[in-house]
Design an enzyme around this catalytic site. Structure first.
Site, short mmCIF file in Angstrom:
data_model
loop_
_atom_site.label_atom_id
_atom_site.label_comp_id
_atom_site.label_asym_id
_atom_site.label_seq_id
_atom_site.Cartn_x
_atom_site.Cartn_y
_atom_site.Cartn_z
N ASP A 79 0.90 -1.17 -0.20
CA ASP A 79 -0.05 0.03 0.13
C ASP A 79 0.89 1.18 0.14
OD1 ASP A 79 -2.32 1.95 0.95
OD2 ASP A 79 -3.24 -0.10 0.69
N HIS B 194 -3.41 5.99 3.51
CA HIS B 194 -4.14 4.80 3.16
C HIS B 194 -3.74 3.62 3.69
CE1 HIS B 194 -5.98 1.93 0.14
NE2 HIS B 194 -6.98 2.72 0.10
N SER C 71 -11.39 -1.08 -0.76
CA SER C 71 -9.84 -1.06 -0.18
C SER C 71 -9.79 -1.55 1.54
CB SER C 71 -9.36 0.28 -0.18
OG SER C 71 -8.48 0.37 -1.33
#
Length: 630
Positions: free
Chosen positions: A194, A228, A419
């Site tokens: 990520d 994220h 996600s």
């Protein structure tokens, strides 16, 4: 380098933040497609839940608070009398303590109320008191009784130092059942591919055992400049106070492939897969989470990223991927992008839990991608909660700075997207492997699928076979192989590598000659325990019509009929980016939590949806040299 050459390899993370609003006056069930609010918790959703509820009133020490009249003799939690007067027919969970009367006398007073709503929940011996559910008018009656010393809310409280999460998603997926057991401590390491991880946070407790910067793009901050990856890692394996993840004891490896804008190159993601393959034994990595997807549609037979994640799968690493956020209004979008288009891996869609822990009213989030891959495989395989999730993100990360309205507490933000459904399943896989360490990735995938609960309001295929239920999956003694029909085409590497490879040419020849070959995956009797209909999934899991007209003999397959699918106009959209609820997240109702812990309400599976129908109108494929900014 030619203009547009770099953009052909761009990867897109599936992320989200703010958007349409859904309202609810007081824990009311919200209508679909709108945002939620709660008058009880208020904006920001500071609900207070725990894995342990004890009957302790949290009232301020003010005598006869809020009585408003000398007729009220009992002490009451501030605000209780006023609320009981305003809503005399509403029910309240309270603790009653006698002034000069024993526990039995209090229980008899409640039993004497001529109302089905009055209920004694528990009688105590350590105090002259009981826990009860009463209407507002009944609260007022007992508050006037001189033999009742106090009436306080039956408030949930947290056990200091224990793992907890005040959101609904852990209870929907069943992961909270493992937080207090020794099993969770045996969970294997999860690799998160990520934007990096803010490893110093209390959410991870020193469990980030390796951080590797794989990105070749400029503008990548140390740690997690995007935010994220920290969020994804928090959902998968966080242990923050009130924000526990699916496998909060797992160690974590961070593979940073994203810049601070959330973009990556395919070459770097493949490089991360290489690193995991080389270091999986050193760090005990058994799960790899890819909450991202390619920006270039492709067949899994040719896509290099698909080949990379397949190699991880064949090496014993469970690969979990996000389906994508490019769906529109709950309609089929297709799933044409690597790695979510690969039939071996676990592709996860986002479940909208619709304001309750029961899956009877669940449906796929309207932006959650689903449908067929370019090779005819139905995706996602399974779904997990992914809407209105709250997790950790650095305060200085670009996600937090871009979405200040989504920040619900310092260092915590509300986001929506597949996600964030994917790491729920990654953590679930870790819990399964803690109990069944010898299971292969095919078996873990089979366990998750056979134990899934149907979503009552979901469109066909939109949540795969259903919603993850890790407790049911772990309880299985054996499990079907979800990839049984593909396994005959896994061969020794002709280049001499130690790991096998997928023989795409043999598979394509067999598929063209025998359109029903996929049914072999679902013929095993062990699928019979599935709560969904394995027969209907067998018929829908692969559609030869999706690619039968393609010419596989040369490059013209890229212009085949499936290339005009509806994904083309939205393939790079993050349609979850504007999705938020003003209540700050899916916070659990105290009464709902009590019902779960004490068994007052059963959560039952819904019926399997009808067969799939229809698809979106055709649209031309996009020009990869003009990708919009994320």
């Amino acid at each position: 380098m030619r203009e547009g050459e770099e953009t052909r390899d761009l990867m897109r993370q599936d992320r989200g933040s703010s958007g349409d609003l859904r309202w609810s006056a007081l824990w009311g069930k919200p209508s679909k497609g709108e945002a939620r609010s709660s008058a009880l918790w208020g904006k920001g959703g500071r609900g207070f839940i725990a894995t342990l509820v004890v009957a302790v009133g949290l009232a301020a020490p003010v005598a006869y608070a809020d009585s408003g009249s000398s007729s009220f003799k009992a002490y009451a939690t501030p605000g209780l009398i006023a609320q009981a007067q305003a809503t005399p027919r509403a029910t309240f969970d309270v603790i009653l303590v006698g002034a000069d009367r024993p526990t039995g006398w209090l229980a008899k007073q409640v039993a004497n109320f001529d109302s089905s709503k009055a209920k004694v929940r528990r009688q105590y011996s350590s105090i002259d008191g009981i826990a009860a559910r009463l209407t507002g008018s009944q609260v007022l009656t007992l508050a006037r009784n001189g033999h009742v010393d106090s009436i306080t809310y039956d408030s949930p409280v947290t056990l200091a130092g224990a793992l907890s999460n005040k959101q609904r998603w852990p209870f929907v997926s069943g992961v909270q059942k493992f937080w207090s057991s020794g099993t969770s401590a045996a969970t294997p390491t999860i690799a998160v591919v990520d934007s990096g991880i803010d490893a110093g946070r209390a959410d991870f407790g020193g469990r980030v055992v390796a951080q590797v910067n794989m990105t070749s793009l400029p503008g990548n901050s140390a740690g997690d400049g995007r935010g994220h990856g920290t969020f994804v890692a928090g959902i998968a394996a966080g242990s923050g106070d009130g924000y526990a993840g699916a496998a909060p004891a797992s160690k974590i490896v961070s593979l940073d492939v994203m810049d601070d804008n959330g973009m990556a190159m395919t070459r770097d993601v493949i490089g991360a897969a290489d690193w995991i393959l080389a270091n999986k034994d050193k760090y005990a990595i058994r799960i790899a989470n890819f909450s991202l997807h390619s920006s270039q549609p492709n067949s899994f037979m040719y896509d290099p990223l698909d080949k990379a994640v397949e190699r991880l799968w064949f090496s014993g690493v469970v690969v979990v991927t996000a389906a994508g956020n490019y769906g529109i209004d709950g309609q089929p979008s297709g799933v044409p992008f690597a790695p979510g288009n690969d039939p071996f891996v676990i592709t996860v869609g986002a479940d909208d839990i619709d304001g309750s822990v029961s899956t009877n009213d669940d449906y796929a989030a309207p932006w959650s991608a689903y449908g067929y891959t370019l090779d005819g495989f139905a995706k996602p395989d399974i779904a997990a909660p992914g809407r209105y999730m709250v997790g950790p993100a650095p305060a200085a990360s670009t996600l937090s700075l871009e979405r200040p309205g989504s920040v619900v507490a310092p260092g915590y933000i509300q986001l929506s997207g597949t996600s964030f459904a994917a790491p729920v399943v990654a953590g679930a896989a870790a819990q399964i492997l803690a109990t069944h360490p010898t299971w292969t990735p095919d078996q873990v995938k089979g366990a998750l699928m056979v134990s899934a609960r149907p979503a009552g309001d979901a469109a066909p295929l939109s949540v795969g076979v259903g919603i993850v239920d890790v407790a049911r999956a772990v309880a299985l003694g054996s499990t079907p192989s979800a990839n049984a029909a593909l396994r005959p085409f896994v061969k020794a590497d002709p280049a001499g590598g130690a790991l096998p490879v997928f023989d795409a040419a043999s598979w394509a020849n067999t598929a063209k000659a025998n359109a029903s070959w996929a049914n072999a995956s679902w013929s095993d009797a062990s699928w019979a325990s599935a709560s969904w209909s394995n027969a209907s999934w067998a018929n829908a899991s692969w559609a030869s019509a999706s690619w039968a007209s393609a010419s596989w003999s040369d490059a013209s397959w890229s212009d085949a009929s499936w290339a005009a699918a509806s994904w083309a106009s939205v393939s790079y959209a993050d349609n979850a980016g504007g999705d938020v609820t003003d209540s700050g997240g899916e916070w659990i109702d105290p009464a709902e939590l009590e019902a779960l812990l004490f068994g007052d309400t059963a959560v039952t599976p819904a019926q399997t949806p009808a067969d799939p129908t229809g698809s979106e109108p055709a649209a031309p494929p996009p020009d990869p040299s003009v990708l919009p900014a994320p």
